[in-house]
Design an enzyme around this catalytic site. Structure first.
Site, PDB file in Angstrom:
ATOM      1  N   GLU A  74       0.837  -1.207   0.000  1.00 16.06           N
ATOM      2  CA  GLU A  74       0.000   0.000   0.000  1.00 16.06           C
ATOM      3  C   GLU A  74       0.875   1.263   0.000  1.00 16.06           C
ATOM      4  O   GLU A  74       0.578   2.236  -0.705  1.00 16.06           O
ATOM      5  CB  GLU A  74      -0.932   0.005   1.216  1.00 16.06           C
ATOM      6  N   GLU A  81       1.314   6.477  -6.879  1.00 16.95           N
ATOM      7  CA  GLU A  81       0.199   7.341  -7.290  1.00 16.95           C
ATOM      8  C   GLU A  81       0.602   8.809  -7.247  1.00 16.95           C
ATOM      9  O   GLU A  81       0.290   9.569  -8.165  1.00 16.95           O
ATOM     10  CB  GLU A  81      -1.017   7.113  -6.384  1.00 16.95           C
TER      11      GLU A  81
HETATM   12  N1  LIG Z   1      -3.572  10.307 -14.885  1.00 18.65           N
HETATM   13  C1  LIG Z   1      -4.285   9.186 -15.124  1.00 18.65           C
HETATM   14  N2  LIG Z   1      -4.306   8.642 -16.353  1.00 18.65           N
HETATM   15  C2  LIG Z   1      -4.995   7.505 -16.585  1.00 18.65           C
HETATM   16  N3  LIG Z   1      -5.698   6.829 -15.683  1.00 18.65           N
HETATM   17  C3  LIG Z   1      -5.724   7.303 -14.434  1.00 18.65           C
HETATM   18  C4  LIG Z   1      -5.027   8.501 -14.073  1.00 18.65           C
HETATM   19  N4  LIG Z   1      -5.245   8.730 -12.751  1.00 18.65           N
HETATM   20  C5  LIG Z   1      -6.010   7.719 -12.318  1.00 18.65           C
HETATM   21  N5  LIG Z   1      -6.305   6.849 -13.314  1.00 18.65           N
HETATM   22  C6  LIG Z   1      -7.135   5.627 -13.222  1.00 18.65           C
HETATM   23  O1  LIG Z   1      -8.000   5.760 -12.126  1.00 18.65           O
HETATM   24  C7  LIG Z   1      -7.745   4.715 -11.152  1.00 18.65           C
HETATM   25  C8  LIG Z   1      -7.879   5.300  -9.779  1.00 18.65           C
HETATM   26  O2  LIG Z   1      -6.840   6.221  -9.593  1.00 18.65           O
HETATM   27  P1  LIG Z   1      -6.568   6.894  -8.194  1.00 18.65           P
HETATM   28  O3  LIG Z   1      -5.332   7.686  -8.304  1.00 18.65           O
HETATM   29  O4  LIG Z   1      -7.814   7.595  -7.763  1.00 18.65           O
HETATM   30  O5  LIG Z   1      -6.257   5.639  -7.265  1.00 18.65           O
HETATM   31  P2  LIG Z   1      -7.203   4.836  -6.234  1.00 18.65           P
HETATM   32  O6  LIG Z   1      -6.289   4.024  -5.409  1.00 18.65           O
HETATM   33  O7  LIG Z   1      -8.278   4.075  -6.924  1.00 18.65           O
HETATM   34  O8  LIG Z   1      -7.870   5.959  -5.416  1.00 18.65           O
HETATM   35  P3  LIG Z   1      -7.534   6.349  -3.912  1.00 18.65           P
HETATM   36  O9  LIG Z   1      -6.070   6.123  -3.730  1.00 18.65           O
HETATM   37  O10 LIG Z   1      -7.942   7.780  -3.828  1.00 18.65           O
HETATM   38  O11 LIG Z   1      -8.387   5.428  -3.079  1.00 18.65           O
HETATM   39  C9  LIG Z   1      -6.333   4.198 -11.483  1.00 18.65           C
HETATM   40  O12 LIG Z   1      -6.150   2.864 -11.084  1.00 18.65           O
HETATM   41  C10 LIG Z   1      -6.313   4.354 -12.984  1.00 18.65           C
HETATM   42  O13 LIG Z   1      -7.001   3.273 -13.588  1.00 18.65           O
END
Ligand SMILES: Nc1ncnc2c1ncn2[C@@H]1O[C@H](COP(=O)(O)OP(=O)(O)OP(=O)(O)O)[C@@H](O)[C@H]1O
Length: 129
Positions: A74, A81
């Site tokens: 994690e 991220e």
């Molecule tokens: N810049 C980006 N380009 C393409 N896809 C993205 C982008 N940012 C996020 N995603 C897509 O959205 C999904 C969720 O992204 P996020 O960064 O919100 O992570 P999460 O772990 O699901 O959310 P959180 O960490 O807030 O719980 C990613 O797994 C990806 O599929």
């Protein structure tokens, strides 16, 4: 360590500072990642269950390793991220793949942890029935 301070002498104060940065990283993850709250809840439940069921030292070791695997994946996923969001704030298909793969690492470690917990706890619970 930056490329410019490779010849720096060892300093206890600097090492303590490094630990502070690492603690701030864990705190940041706990503040910003809702998934970390789920891991925290699961960790508390597993530790309480292990204590109540009096698991042995080897079982404790496996449970701790499983818990650590989830937290480490994690933490790496969270760091990934943040970096992705800086490198590509706009949608990019490769960022999507990267983030999905990093999230997959958390999922895989969580599945492994659940399996280990079942292998350890089920026999203990069966003895109580
Ligand atoms: N810049 C980006 N380009 C393409 N896809 C993205 C982008 N940012 C996020 N995603 C897509 O959205 C999904 C969720 O992204 P996020 O960064 O919100 O992570 P999460 O772990 O699901 O959310 P959180 O960490 O807030 O719980 C990613 O797994 C990806 O599929």
């Amino acid at each position: 360590m930056s490329l410019t301070n490779q010849s720096e002498t060892f300093s206890v104060a600097k090492r303590v500072q490094s630990i502070r940065h690492a603690v701030r990283g864990v705190t940041e993850m706990l503040k910003s990642e809702h998934n970390a709250w789920v891991h925290l809840f699961a960790t508390v439940c597993v530790v309480l269950a292990a204590a109540v069921l009096s698991v042995n030292a080897i079982e404790w070791c496996f449970l701790i390793l499983a818990i650590m695997a989830v937290w480490v994946s994690e933490a790496l996923n969270t760091a990934f991220e943040f970096l992705c969001d800086v490198a590509s704030p706009d949608f990019h298909p490769l960022v999507k793949k990267s983030k999905d793969v990093a999230a997959g690492a958390v999922l895989l470690s969580a599945i492994g942890a659940v399996i280990i917990a079942l292998i350890i706890f089920v026999p203990h619970i069966a003895l109580l029935l």
